[in-house]
Write a protein that holds these residues in place. Structure first.
Motif, PDB file in Angstrom:
ATOM      1  N   PHE A  38      -8.823  -4.210  -6.492  1.00 55.38           N
ATOM      2  CA  PHE A  38      -8.050  -3.992  -5.274  1.00 55.38           C
ATOM      3  C   PHE A  38      -7.375  -2.633  -5.326  1.00 55.38           C
ATOM      4  O   PHE A  38      -6.643  -2.315  -6.270  1.00 55.38           O
ATOM      5  N   ALA A  45      -9.706   2.187  -5.295  1.00 53.18           N
ATOM      6  CA  ALA A  45     -10.468   1.412  -6.278  1.00 53.18           C
ATOM      7  C   ALA A  45     -11.576   2.268  -6.886  1.00 53.18           C
ATOM      8  O   ALA A  45     -11.877   2.169  -8.082  1.00 53.18           O
ATOM      9  N   ILE A 122      -5.478 -12.226  -0.051  1.00 54.82           N
ATOM     10  CA  ILE A 122      -5.813 -11.837  -1.419  1.00 54.82           C
ATOM     11  C   ILE A 122      -6.333 -13.039  -2.206  1.00 54.82           C
ATOM     12  O   ILE A 122      -7.324 -12.939  -2.933  1.00 54.82           O
ATOM     13  N   ALA A 136      -5.775  -4.245 -10.093  1.00 58.58           N
ATOM     14  CA  ALA A 136      -4.965  -3.807  -8.952  1.00 58.58           C
ATOM     15  C   ALA A 136      -3.979  -2.727  -9.404  1.00 58.58           C
ATOM     16  O   ALA A 136      -3.796  -2.482 -10.597  1.00 58.58           O
ATOM     17  N   HIS A 137      -3.329  -2.100  -8.426  1.00 58.42           N
ATOM     18  CA  HIS A 137      -2.239  -1.173  -8.720  1.00 58.42           C
ATOM     19  C   HIS A 137      -1.090  -1.901  -9.411  1.00 58.42           C
ATOM     20  O   HIS A 137      -0.883  -3.109  -9.218  1.00 58.42           O
ATOM     21  N   HIS A 146       0.442   0.945  -2.140  1.00 61.15           N
ATOM     22  CA  HIS A 146       0.030   0.704  -3.526  1.00 61.15           C
ATOM     23  C   HIS A 146       0.915  -0.372  -4.155  1.00 61.15           C
ATOM     24  O   HIS A 146       0.432  -1.301  -4.808  1.00 61.15           O
ATOM     25  N   VAL A 149       0.220  -3.868  -2.847  1.00 65.82           N
ATOM     26  CA  VAL A 149      -1.023  -4.440  -3.371  1.00 65.82           C
ATOM     27  C   VAL A 149      -0.740  -5.095  -4.717  1.00 65.82           C
ATOM     28  O   VAL A 149      -1.174  -6.218  -4.990  1.00 65.82           O
ATOM     29  N   GLY A 150       0.013  -4.384  -5.578  1.00 68.00           N
ATOM     30  CA  GLY A 150       0.375  -4.957  -6.869  1.00 68.00           C
ATOM     31  C   GLY A 150       1.177  -6.232  -6.739  1.00 68.00           C
ATOM     32  O   GLY A 150       0.939  -7.214  -7.445  1.00 68.00           O
ATOM     33  N   VAL A 153      -1.149  -9.137  -5.359  1.00 71.60           N
ATOM     34  CA  VAL A 153      -2.056  -9.655  -6.387  1.00 71.60           C
ATOM     35  C   VAL A 153      -1.271 -10.432  -7.438  1.00 71.60           C
ATOM     36  O   VAL A 153      -1.706 -11.500  -7.894  1.00 71.60           O
ATOM     37  N   TYR A 180      -3.814  -4.082 -14.581  1.00 72.85           N
ATOM     38  CA  TYR A 180      -3.314  -2.986 -13.755  1.00 72.85           C
ATOM     39  C   TYR A 180      -4.173  -1.753 -14.004  1.00 72.85           C
ATOM     40  O   TYR A 180      -4.526  -1.462 -15.162  1.00 72.85           O
TER      41      TYR A 180
END
Length: 304
Positions: A38, A45, A122, A136-137, A146, A149-150, A153, A180
């Motif tokens: 992601f 990515a 997700i 993921a970030h 960013h 997203v972290g 996830v 990560y």
């Protein structure tokens, strides 16, 4: 047709439609690894994990590169639907070169927030891919897309195994390995390379893939401009452009190898690990399962 019959037909059709992704997956249950990466935007990515993705794909494993937003403000000169379509086309070309599948979610660039609805997107994406590894970030990035997203996830990590969360998609029987991707942020926690992958042997392949995303490097993306573009070789001089790109990515991936040298030596041995020129690095998340070195070598089968 009676209303009751129509409703029954519609319900059956919906049920059949919801089952289609899993029917399709049954055919490719081939024992190969399934990896999903992601990123926040259509390039993230590919930048963070494109080389490792290529190495998995070469061995026949299944990789999907995901952008959680559509990238529709990621340029200094254009925006909206046309830019989103352009960036989708770019990552499709790049991912085809890497050997990965593409997913770009229809969420506006710059507007990602960690809502329940987005968490469920997700969860479904991880489940539908039946992931063994999720990348993921980190959730401490300066960019809100960013960072979230972290967070999303992370919030999905436990829930992917819970049966009555997103119950329209079968839960995973085993929690994936969550990782990560690397970054340079020092606060509150600096990135720590638990796993590092040599991308020396696929470096040219990664560059060829990145070359297919000109809006972001040759044109500078959001932070570009006429002055920036004037310093980049013109599109008519492909060789000069690729040389310009190589110089920047040799510096970037070389720095990654330097900063993750201990992890490279851990997995490749003293001699090979010390000789790696270009690398991608990953940190094992505190959530999810904590693998042994032996398990990591199964999940990263290109390690010696």
């Amino acid at each position: 047709m009676k209303l009751s019959s129509l409703l029954s037909y519609a319900t059956a059709l919906l049920s059949f439609t919801l089952m289609l992704p899993f029917t399709a997956h049954a055919a490719d249950d081939d024992g190969k690894l399934r990896i999903i990466v992601f990123g926040a935007h259509p390039d993230d990515a590919q930048y963070t994990s494109g080389g490792t993705a290529a190495k998995w794909a070469k061995l026949g494993h299944h990789v999907k590169l995901v952008s959680v937003t559509n990238g529709d403000i990621g340029h200094w000169q254009s925006a909206g639907g046309p830019l989103a379509q352009r960036r989708l086309a770019e990552v499709k070309k790049a991912d085809a070169i890497v050997g990965a599948e593409t997913l770009v979610m229809d969420i506006h660039d710059g507007e990602l927030v960690p809502t329940l609805e987005n968490r469920q997107k997700i969860i479904r994406a991880i489940r539908e891919w039946r992931a063994d590894i999720v990348i993921a970030h980190r959730p401490w990035d300066y960019h809100p897309d960013h960072r979230y997203v972290g967070v999303l996830v992370q919030d999905a990590a436990f829930m992917v195994t819970v049966p009555f969360v997103c119950s329209d998609v079968p839960p995973l029987k085993k929690n994936p390995l969550f990782l990560y991707s690397s970054d340079g942020f020092q606060k509150p926690y600096p990135f720590k390379a638990d796993i590092a992958v040599s991308v020396d042997d696929v470096f040219d392949q990664k560059l060829t893939a990145i070359h297919e995303m000109p809006s972001q490097h040759y044109e500078g993306g959001t932070n570009g401009g006429e002055e920036y573009a004037a310093k980049v070789p013109p599109a008519s001089d492909v060789a000069a452009r690729k040389a310009w790109l190589r110089e920047r990515w040799e510096r970037r991936q070389g720095g990654e190898a330097k900063h993750s040298r201990d992890a490279l030596i851990k997995y490749y041995g003293p001699e090979k690990g010390a000789a790696v020129k270009f690398a991608e690095a990953f940190e094992i998340c505190e959530y999810g399962r904590q693998p042994t070195v032996e398990e990591i070598k199964v999940l990263f089968p290109f390690f010696p």
